[in-house]
Design an enzyme around this catalytic site. Structure first.
Site, PDB file in Angstrom:
ATOM      1  N   PHE A  11       0.800  -1.222   0.000  1.00  0.00           N
ATOM      2  CA  PHE A  11       0.000   0.000   0.000  1.00  0.00           C
ATOM      3  C   PHE A  11       0.838   1.281   0.000  1.00  0.00           C
ATOM      4  CE2 PHE A  11      -3.655  -2.502   1.920  1.00  0.00           C
ATOM      5  CZ  PHE A  11      -4.462  -2.371   0.814  1.00  0.00           C
ATOM      6  N   CYS A 129      -1.551 -13.478   7.064  1.00  0.00           N
ATOM      7  CA  CYS A 129      -0.762 -12.280   6.738  1.00  0.00           C
ATOM      8  C   CYS A 129      -0.040 -12.366   5.400  1.00  0.00           C
ATOM      9  CB  CYS A 129       0.253 -12.015   7.844  1.00  0.00           C
ATOM     10  SG  CYS A 129      -0.490 -11.578   9.414  1.00  0.00           S
ATOM     11  N   CYS A 178      -1.581  -4.503  14.963  1.00  0.00           N
ATOM     12  CA  CYS A 178      -2.911  -4.260  14.393  1.00  0.00           C
ATOM     13  C   CYS A 178      -3.792  -5.475  14.660  1.00  0.00           C
ATOM     14  CB  CYS A 178      -2.830  -4.010  12.887  1.00  0.00           C
ATOM     15  SG  CYS A 178      -4.436  -3.652  12.128  1.00  0.00           S
ATOM     16  N   ASP A 215      -6.979   0.287  20.348  1.00  0.00           N
ATOM     17  CA  ASP A 215      -6.944   1.485  19.501  1.00  0.00           C
ATOM     18  C   ASP A 215      -8.341   2.056  19.257  1.00  0.00           C
ATOM     19  OD1 ASP A 215      -7.612  -0.753  18.052  1.00  0.00           O
ATOM     20  OD2 ASP A 215      -6.376  -0.277  16.313  1.00  0.00           O
ATOM     21  N   CYS A 350     -11.180   0.964   8.929  1.00  0.00           N
ATOM     22  CA  CYS A 350     -11.096  -0.400   8.406  1.00  0.00           C
ATOM     23  C   CYS A 350     -12.495  -1.004   8.318  1.00  0.00           C
ATOM     24  CB  CYS A 350     -10.192  -1.277   9.279  1.00  0.00           C
ATOM     25  SG  CYS A 350     -10.774  -1.507  10.965  1.00  0.00           S
ATOM     26  N   ASP A 353     -15.031  -7.775   7.487  1.00  0.00           N
ATOM     27  CA  ASP A 353     -16.042  -8.391   6.636  1.00  0.00           C
ATOM     28  C   ASP A 353     -16.473  -9.759   7.172  1.00  0.00           C
ATOM     29  OD1 ASP A 353     -17.714  -8.570   4.473  1.00  0.00           O
ATOM     30  OD2 ASP A 353     -16.164  -9.147   3.037  1.00  0.00           O
ATOM     31  N   LYS A 386     -16.731  -3.395   0.802  1.00  0.00           N
ATOM     32  CA  LYS A 386     -15.442  -4.087   0.781  1.00  0.00           C
ATOM     33  C   LYS A 386     -15.261  -4.856  -0.521  1.00  0.00           C
ATOM     34  CE  LYS A 386     -11.966  -6.123   3.594  1.00  0.00           C
ATOM     35  NZ  LYS A 386     -11.453  -6.141   4.973  1.00  0.00           N
TER      36      LYS A 386
END
EC number: 1.8.5.4
Length: 409
Positions: A11, A129, A178, A215, A350, A353, A386
């Site tokens: 990204f 990941c 995260c 967070d 974010c 989904d 999404k």
């Protein structure tokens, strides 16, 4: 001709490369170096694990996509950056070493998934990941006959010194890099096993190295805890995983959680290539401290974007894209192209989904940074968003020029 190297192919790096080339055109040679010629839309890798997408649907061939936009591409693994002599050293696919000089470098090679810090990972660990991780997990859950699943994240080894030159509240201390994918995957597993008629045979525990989803605002965390309670999912805080065994996981204090399948976002550490680089380029965790324009606090021809930047907390795709765009805009001005530079303001954005149950939870939250926005909205339309965003990324081959307008829709 000014030579700009962009390191990485996700990204942050792709946003920086595409945006810079679009802004400066022939005023600079832009070259991307990435360890693979392929980049993947990682937010959809959990969808691979539950069988609704295949890895090849999410693959972008950078050796074709970048030259189409006038950007050079070199496949190679970055080994180190010599910031004092403006050189990048990397290994080519054939194993030979190479070096390149630069006028400017934009570092977007991300962090390191430190699976080596978790005993038993190679034998019993699963994740989403990386493409190969998601494929391996897909095979495992397809054959799962029931039992205990533990899903969570490893610790985040965050750097603290020297600090980036940004407002202190922009860089909170984080136990996990995260946890959004953990939340998303836990929802997906419920939908997956419900579809298979196995909910009564599967027991899911979500664990966190600190307070889960710290967070987000307290209200959002309470809402998540309520959702888990309704779904029968157990939540365990302050579990810093140390070992994965065949039927359980163990934390640093010796506590255990039953687990026939362990799905882990591995511990996050600084990228080895950055740790090998000029020492004062990075902080004590191996991340690059910058100012709000993504310029290194020590070397003004070095930019850092995405996970490689010490101020992006959590390590989130939305922040990676924002930092990539700002770095490109700032550098364009230095190359003689007057450009408005966006202001960096961290926000958690974010979408978690749940395709099998036809909804997604859309999150927008800046309370961790002292703001007042706290939105967590479960809705069917968010699942559609999404899906559309995935199609948009693949259609543009990672050149998300409209992302800042789409992120909050």
């Amino acid at each position: 001709m000014t030579k700009v190297l962009v390191l990485g192919g996700r990204f942050g790096a792709l946003t920086a490369a595409y945006t810079l080339k679009r802004l400066v055109g022939s005023k600079a040679d832009v070259k991307v170096i990435n360890k693979s010629r392929f980049s993947y839309f990682r937010p959809a890798l959990p969808h691979v694990a539950i069988g609704v997408r295949d890895v090849d649907e999410l693959k972008v061939d950078l050796s074709e996509a970048l030259p189409e936009k006038g950007i050079q591409f070199q496949e190679g693994t970055v080994e180190k950056i010599d910031a004092k002599s403006s050189m990048v050293y990397y290994t080519k696919p054939d194993g030979s070493m190479a070096e390149e000089e630069y006028d400017y470098v934009i570092v977007g090679i991300g962090a390191h998934l430190a699976t080596e810090l978790v005993k038993g990972w190679d034998k019993y660990g699963y994740s989403v990941c990386e493409p190969e991780f998601a494929t391996k997990l897909r095979e495992k859950i397809e054959s799962f006959q029931g039992g205990n699943i533990a899903i969570g994240s490893g610790p985040f080894y965050q750097g603290h010194n020297p600090k980036p030159k940004v407002p202190e509240n922009f860089v909170p201390n984080a136990d996990s890099a995260c946890e959004g994918p953990v939340f998303e995957m836990s929802l997906m597993l419920h939908g997956y096993f419900k579809k298979k008629g196995m909910l009564d045979k599967v027991h899911v525990t979500v664990f966190s190295p600190g307070e889960y989803l710290s967070d987000l605002s307290p209200n959002s965390r309470k809402a998540v805890a309520s959702i888990y309670n309704q779904l029968g999912i157990k939540l365990v805080h302050n579990f810093r995983i140390k070992e994965i065994r065949e039927h359980e996981i163990v934390d640093e204090k010796g506590n255990t959680i039953p687990a026939d399948i362990t799905i882990l976002l591995p511990p996050y550490t600084g990228n080895p290539a950055l740790k090998n680089s000029t020492p004062d380029l990075v902080d004590d965790g191996g991340f690059i401290p910058t100012d709000l324009n993504m310029v290194s606090i020590k070397y003004d021809n070095v930019y850092a974007v995405g996970d490689a930047n010490s101020m992006t907390v959590p390590k989130l795709g939305y922040l990676a894209v924002m930092t990539g765009r700002i770095a490109a805009q700032h550098l364009a001005n230095r190359l003689g192209v007057p450009t408005k530079v966006d202001k960096y303001y961290p926000t958690i954005v974010c979408v978690a989904d749940n395709p099998y149950e036809g909804y997604a939870v859309s999150v927008k939250d800046d309370t961790w940074y002292g703001g007042t926005v706290s939105i967590a909205d479960p809705a069917a339309v968010n699942h559609l968003k999404k899906e559309l965003f995935t199609k948009y990324y693949m259609w543009t081959k990672g050149d998300m020029a409209l992302e800042k307008f789409l992120a909050s829709w």
